[in-house]
Design a protein around this motif. Structure first.
Motif, PDB file in Angstrom:
ATOM      1  N   UNK A   1      32.427  44.506  50.926  1.00 44.56           N
ATOM      2  CA  UNK A   1      31.550  43.396  50.548  1.00 44.56           C
ATOM      3  C   UNK A   1      31.665  43.118  49.052  1.00 44.56           C
ATOM      4  N   UNK A   2      31.687  44.196  48.250  1.00 45.06           N
ATOM      5  CA  UNK A   2      31.828  44.028  46.804  1.00 45.06           C
ATOM      6  C   UNK A   2      33.148  43.345  46.456  1.00 45.06           C
TER       7      UNK A   2
ATOM      8  N   UNK B   1      33.724  39.877  44.665  1.00 46.72           N
ATOM      9  CA  UNK B   1      34.353  40.052  43.353  1.00 46.72           C
ATOM     10  C   UNK B   1      33.350  40.593  42.336  1.00 46.72           C
ATOM     11  N   UNK B   2      32.618  41.623  42.764  1.00 53.21           N
ATOM     12  CA  UNK B   2      31.650  42.267  41.878  1.00 53.21           C
ATOM     13  C   UNK B   2      31.882  43.770  41.910  1.00 53.21           C
TER      14      UNK B   2
ATOM     15  N   UNK C   1      34.581  44.700  30.306  1.00 48.30           N
ATOM     16  CA  UNK C   1      35.983  45.109  30.373  1.00 48.30           C
ATOM     17  C   UNK C   1      36.224  46.318  31.242  1.00 48.30           C
ATOM     18  N   UNK C   2      35.146  46.868  31.833  1.00 46.87           N
ATOM     19  CA  UNK C   2      35.320  48.078  32.645  1.00 46.87           C
ATOM     20  C   UNK C   2      35.933  47.778  33.991  1.00 46.87           C
ATOM     21  N   UNK C   3      35.774  46.546  34.474  1.00 41.65           N
ATOM     22  CA  UNK C   3      36.289  46.189  35.790  1.00 41.65           C
ATOM     23  C   UNK C   3      37.704  45.649  35.690  1.00 41.65           C
ATOM     24  N   UNK C   4      38.507  45.969  36.682  1.00 44.79           N
ATOM     25  CA  UNK C   4      39.856  45.435  36.761  1.00 44.79           C
ATOM     26  C   UNK C   4      39.818  44.047  37.376  1.00 44.79           C
ATOM     27  N   UNK C   5      40.725  43.201  36.944  1.00 41.57           N
ATOM     28  CA  UNK C   5      40.844  41.882  37.558  1.00 41.57           C
ATOM     29  C   UNK C   5      41.200  42.019  39.024  1.00 41.57           C
ATOM     30  N   UNK C   6      40.613  41.161  39.864  1.00 41.34           N
ATOM     31  CA  UNK C   6      40.903  41.228  41.295  1.00 41.34           C
ATOM     32  C   UNK C   6      42.323  40.820  41.591  1.00 41.34           C
TER      33      UNK C   6
END
Length: 253
Positions: free
Chosen positions: A58-59, A63-64, A78-83
């Protein structure tokens, strides 16, 4: 995506609804993107269901951050990677037991095994194991073209199908498909023994059993009459298998 603090979105339902609004998704669209049902999403959005094994899916569909969705903790900038990036994301396993409720998109499949018959003089038969079931998503069953009502699982032994199907593997078989398609893998009962083989049709109603490990296990040909005499019965086509491999197992090659 605008992440709001826990004070404004205190529940999982609040965060899912907020992210859906941000992405412009309906419950049906989110369910399809996450590989689950609209009913599952509806229960999560209403707060009726407080947790789900589909959280990571679901996340990803929203895209969260999965951690934000679960806890409300806002990720660092900046902690998350681009989808669209190439980094591999490993999702945690979600253990379950017999007491864990089924998700709306899950089904339980009974488990069979070869058992020794009481007073049978060492004879065996393939029987259902009482109380033992495995879980599959309905999406998996649809992708395999299997009616869940016709599916069973079984444990196999021996090295005849190694290294494709390992000794001790659990297989899923479709009892609705017992006609032979040459080169497909089937589970069969052979005079009480559970066997897994590639099958091929032979003239006159005969059948050829072929192992993956052909160096140690030669082809076996049976005429129609021999099949009757030796009680050879096709249980179903094998559509899935899985093996738990202990750390100290012997090397595969």
């Amino acid at each position: 995506m605008e992440y709001l603090p826990l004070s404004e979105l205190p529940t999982l339902a609040d965060r899912i609804n907020h992210a859906m609004q941000q992405r412009g998704l309906t419950q049906q669209q989110l369910g399809e993107a996450a590989g689950t049902s609209q009913t599952t999403i509806q229960k999560l959005c209403s707060g009726k269901t407080k947790e789900t094994k589909k959280l990571n899916a679901i996340a990803k569909a929203l895209q969260v951050s999965a951690n934000w969705l679960a806890t409300g903790e806002i990720p660092e900038l900046g902690a998350e990677e681009s989808t669209t990036g190439s980094k591999v994301h490993l999702e945690p396993l979600h253990p379950w037991d017999d007491g864990t409720p089924l998700d709306d998109d899950e089904v339980e499949i009974p488990l069979y095994k070869e058992v020794e018959l009481a007073a049978g003089g060492g004879r065996t038969a393939v029987r259902e194991v009482a109380g033992r079931k495995l879980r599959f998503s309905r999406a998996t069953m649809r992708a395999a073209g299997v009616n869940p009502a016709q599916a069973v699982c079984a444990t196999v032994s021996g090295n005849s199908m190694e290294p494709l199907i390992m000794n001790g593997a659990t297989i899923g078989l479709d009892r609705g498909t017992t006609h032979i398609v040459d080169g497909e893998i089937y589970a069969l009962e052979h005079d009480g023994m559970l066997r897994v083989k590639f099958l091929y049709r032979l003239p006159g109603g005969g059948v050829r059993l072929r192992s993956f490990n052909r160096e140690e296990h030669l082809d076996e040909d049976y005429s129609f009459q021999q099949q009757q005499d030796q009680h050879i019965r096709i249980l179903g086509r094998v559509f899935w298998w899985s093996t738990v491999r202990p750390l100290k197992s012997a090397p595969l090659i």
